[in-house]
Design a protein around this motif. Structure first.
Motif, mmCIF file in Angstrom:
data_model
loop_
_atom_site.group_PDB
_atom_site.id
_atom_site.type_symbol
_atom_site.label_atom_id
_atom_site.label_comp_id
_atom_site.label_asym_id
_atom_site.label_seq_id
_atom_site.Cartn_x
_atom_site.Cartn_y
_atom_site.Cartn_z
ATOM 1 N N PHE A 32 4.767 -6.102 1.889
ATOM 2 C CA PHE A 32 5.869 -5.474 2.941
ATOM 3 C C PHE A 32 6.076 -4.022 2.817
ATOM 4 N N ASP A 33 5.970 -3.367 3.943
ATOM 5 C CA ASP A 33 6.100 -1.947 4.146
ATOM 6 C C ASP A 33 6.388 -1.648 5.618
ATOM 7 N N THR A 34 7.062 -0.419 5.923
ATOM 8 C CA THR A 34 7.023 0.128 7.126
ATOM 9 C C THR A 34 5.543 0.810 7.324
ATOM 10 N N PHE A 35 5.272 1.178 6.231
ATOM 11 C CA PHE A 35 3.767 2.003 6.117
ATOM 12 C C PHE A 35 3.964 3.425 6.837
ATOM 13 N N THR A 36 5.040 3.402 7.382
ATOM 14 C CA THR A 36 5.540 4.933 7.874
ATOM 15 C C THR A 36 6.412 5.691 7.199
ATOM 16 N N GLY A 37 6.847 4.973 6.075
ATOM 17 C CA GLY A 37 7.701 5.797 5.127
ATOM 18 C C GLY A 37 9.331 5.153 5.234
ATOM 19 N N TYR A 38 10.381 5.703 4.805
ATOM 20 C CA TYR A 38 11.728 5.232 4.653
ATOM 21 C C TYR A 38 12.143 5.424 6.102
ATOM 22 N N PRO A 39 12.728 4.401 6.833
ATOM 23 C CA PRO A 39 13.325 4.659 7.931
ATOM 24 C C PRO A 39 14.359 5.631 7.806
ATOM 25 N N PHE B 202 10.462 -5.744 -6.133
ATOM 26 C CA PHE B 202 11.407 -4.805 -5.432
ATOM 27 C C PHE B 202 11.275 -3.412 -5.491
ATOM 28 N N ASP B 203 10.668 -2.585 -4.730
ATOM 29 C CA ASP B 203 10.422 -1.157 -4.931
ATOM 30 C C ASP B 203 10.677 -0.544 -3.696
ATOM 31 N N MET B 204 11.791 -0.883 -3.154
ATOM 32 C CA MET B 204 12.178 0.334 -2.011
ATOM 33 C C MET B 204 13.338 1.232 -2.287
ATOM 34 N N ALA C 35 3.690 -5.425 8.597
ATOM 35 C CA ALA C 35 4.388 -3.894 8.824
ATOM 36 C C ALA C 35 5.697 -4.002 9.372
ATOM 37 N N GLY C 36 6.577 -2.949 8.934
ATOM 38 C CA GLY C 36 8.030 -2.876 9.893
ATOM 39 C C GLY C 36 8.869 -2.924 8.802
ATOM 40 N N ASP C 37 10.112 -2.583 9.118
ATOM 41 C CA ASP C 37 11.289 -2.539 8.598
ATOM 42 C C ASP C 37 11.797 -3.899 7.848
ATOM 43 N N VAL C 38 11.878 -3.987 6.577
ATOM 44 C CA VAL C 38 12.089 -5.395 5.940
ATOM 45 C C VAL C 38 13.236 -6.024 6.297
ATOM 46 N N THR C 39 14.343 -5.208 6.680
ATOM 47 C CA THR C 39 15.734 -5.794 7.242
ATOM 48 C C THR C 39 15.205 -6.810 8.378
ATOM 49 N N LEU D 62 4.708 -11.328 -4.098
ATOM 50 C CA LEU D 62 5.285 -10.370 -3.117
ATOM 51 C C LEU D 62 5.419 -9.011 -3.489
ATOM 52 N N GLU D 63 5.147 -8.067 -2.735
ATOM 53 C CA GLU D 63 5.706 -6.711 -3.298
ATOM 54 C C GLU D 63 6.163 -6.063 -1.917
ATOM 55 N N PHE D 64 7.687 -5.606 -2.076
ATOM 56 C CA PHE D 64 8.511 -5.120 -1.232
ATOM 57 C C PHE D 64 8.436 -3.618 -1.051
ATOM 58 N N GLY D 65 8.061 -2.871 -0.579
ATOM 59 C CA GLY D 65 7.712 -1.666 -0.640
ATOM 60 C C GLY D 65 6.239 -1.312 -1.398
ATOM 61 N N THR D 66 5.244 -1.371 -0.352
ATOM 62 C CA THR D 66 3.850 -1.348 -0.748
ATOM 63 C C THR D 66 3.086 -0.005 -1.106
ATOM 64 N N TRP D 67 3.638 0.790 -0.202
ATOM 65 C CA TRP D 67 3.159 2.275 -0.100
ATOM 66 C C TRP D 67 1.707 2.156 0.222
ATOM 67 N N ARG D 68 0.780 2.533 -0.739
ATOM 68 C CA ARG D 68 -0.663 2.785 -0.686
ATOM 69 C C ARG D 68 -1.167 1.310 -0.938
ATOM 70 N N GLN E 10 -1.521 -0.231 -4.042
ATOM 71 C CA GLN E 10 -2.246 -0.362 -5.442
ATOM 72 C C GLN E 10 -1.761 -1.679 -6.012
ATOM 73 N N ASN E 11 -0.618 -1.810 -6.116
ATOM 74 C CA ASN E 11 -0.095 -3.079 -6.870
ATOM 75 C C ASN E 11 -0.811 -4.576 -6.058
ATOM 76 N N LEU E 12 -1.158 -4.482 -4.741
ATOM 77 C CA LEU E 12 -1.707 -5.488 -4.156
ATOM 78 C C LEU E 12 -3.044 -5.803 -4.679
HETATM 79 C C1 LIG Z 1 8.366 3.800 -4.033
HETATM 80 S S1 LIG Z 1 7.483 3.564 -2.607
HETATM 81 C C2 LIG Z 1 6.673 1.976 -3.195
HETATM 82 C C3 LIG Z 1 5.648 2.359 -4.214
HETATM 83 C C4 LIG Z 1 4.844 0.779 -4.577
HETATM 84 N N1 LIG Z 1 5.709 -0.012 -4.915
HETATM 85 C C5 LIG Z 1 3.660 1.453 -5.647
HETATM 86 O O1 LIG Z 1 4.230 1.124 -6.906
HETATM 87 O O2 LIG Z 1 2.679 2.004 -5.638
HETATM 88 C C6 LIG Z 1 8.948 2.809 -1.614
HETATM 89 C C7 LIG Z 1 8.142 2.140 -0.389
HETATM 90 O O3 LIG Z 1 9.054 1.458 0.234
HETATM 91 C C8 LIG Z 1 9.046 1.620 1.517
HETATM 92 N N2 LIG Z 1 10.259 1.344 2.416
HETATM 93 C C9 LIG Z 1 11.550 2.058 2.269
HETATM 94 N N3 LIG Z 1 12.372 1.478 2.957
HETATM 95 C C10 LIG Z 1 11.733 0.298 3.630
HETATM 96 C C11 LIG Z 1 12.065 -0.466 4.457
HETATM 97 N N4 LIG Z 1 13.377 -0.549 5.122
HETATM 98 N N5 LIG Z 1 11.417 -1.566 5.203
HETATM 99 C C12 LIG Z 1 9.859 -1.515 4.695
HETATM 100 N N6 LIG Z 1 9.604 -0.845 3.800
HETATM 101 C C13 LIG Z 1 10.327 0.291 3.400
HETATM 102 C C14 LIG Z 1 8.488 2.996 2.064
HETATM 103 O O4 LIG Z 1 7.761 3.041 3.209
HETATM 104 C C15 LIG Z 1 7.663 3.276 0.480
HETATM 105 O O5 LIG Z 1 6.308 3.008 0.776
#
Ligand SMILES: C[S@@+](CC[C@H](N)C(=O)[O-])C[C@H]1O[C@@H](n2cnc3c(N)ncnc32)[C@H](O)[C@@H]1O
Length: 252
Positions: free
Chosen positions: A103-110, A184-186, A160-164, A71-77, A79-81
């Motif tokens: 897991f990611d919103t894919f629209t950035g930080y809420p 965990f990378d959020m 996709a969506g807010d991890v909470t 699992l990756e929480f905070g996926t961004w583009r 690359q890790n997947l």
């Molecule tokens: C630092 S980036 C992740 C970078 C990625 N792990 C990498 O190594 O390329 C943080 C990611 O967390 C996501 N994020 C932040 N808060 C979030 C939330 N509440 N739910 C889902 N995704 C969230 C952002 O959209 C962002 O893509």
């Protein structure tokens, strides 16, 4: 932003930026045809990216014998997947049970994430665009297609969506899940604690967790979430040998 300014969180300055910008320019203007470029991408990979590949390979070797999802929480583009799918193809090419889930919103930080202004402007606030999960899903499936048993594809998932909200729902809907690895990378407390609570019943002895900023005192949310959830779980913790700001936790 000019070409010589950084596009990533960094401690570099001055001349280093010039070299970084020059490398980007040389990549953009590469004289190498696309098919050869795909096979020679290492020409442009800097140590700051290479180290991430090395760390992930080290971790893969640790959890390779542990059953369960990656699992990756905070996926961004993503690359890790992609990296994890390629490491799967190297370390366990015949294991098609290994599900990789991002897991990611894919629209950035809420908006209410309480992130500092600088973090929100970094990489455009990490907004990949609402269409991006479709592109990333196809990219992951294409990598699966290039691996052994390439006819068995679509093993991996993007949530996709807010991890909470998405993490508790995903694990309630999939109570059978075992977790071999989670990154965990959020950053902030709320999504991290929600994700940790959601996966906690699915951890097994040997599960490996990677934390991006457990020791970053400027943003203590991740550490507070970890200490809260892991109060009663036996674990071993170490500083990531090649990437000291990251921490590795292994469940005992
Ligand atoms: C630092 S980036 C992740 C970078 C990625 N792990 C990498 O190594 O390329 C943080 C990611 O967390 C996501 N994020 C932040 N808060 C979030 C939330 N509440 N739910 C889902 N995704 C969230 C952002 O959209 C962002 O893509």
């Amino acid at each position: 932003m000019t070409d010589s300014q950084p596009v990533e969180a960094t401690t570099a300055s001055g001349e280093t930026f010039d070299h970084r910008a020059r490398l980007q320019q040389m990549f953009r203007d590469s004289p190498i045809p696309a098919d050869e470029l795909m096979f020679n991408l290492g020409l442009y990979v800097r140590s700051s990216l290479l180290v991430k590949f090395l760390v992930m390979d080290d971790l893969y070797r640790r959890f390779v014998s542990v059953p369960g999802a990656l699992l990756e929480f905070g996926t961004w583009r993503g690359q890790n997947l992609v990296l994890l799918e390629n490491l799967r193809a190297i370390h366990e090419p015949f294991n098609k049970q290994r599900t990789i889930i991002g897991f990611d919103t894919f629209t950035g930080y809420p908006e209410d994430a309480g992130m500092a202004e600088t973090a929100l402007t970094e990489h455009g606030g990490y907004n990949s665009g609402s269409d991006y999960p479709r592109y990333l899903a196809e990219l992951l499936e294409t990598h699966e297609g290039n691996s052994a048993f390439g006819h068995l594809r679509g093993n991996h998932k993007l949530i996709a969506g807010d991890v909470t909200q998405t993490a508790p729902k995903y694990f309630a809907d999939h109570p059978e899940t075992l977790v071999a690895f989670a990154f965990f990378d959020m950053g902030p407390y709320e999504p991290t604690v929600a994700a940790l609570r959601a996966i906690q019943p699915h951890l097994v002895p040997g599960s490996v967790l990677l934390f991006d900023e457990l020791t970053w005192t400027g943003a203590p949310g991740e550490a507070i979430a970890f200490k809260e959830v892991f109060r009663d779980i036996p674990y071993r913790i170490e500083k990531c040998p090649l990437y000291p700001s990251k921490s590795i936790v292994t469940v005992r």
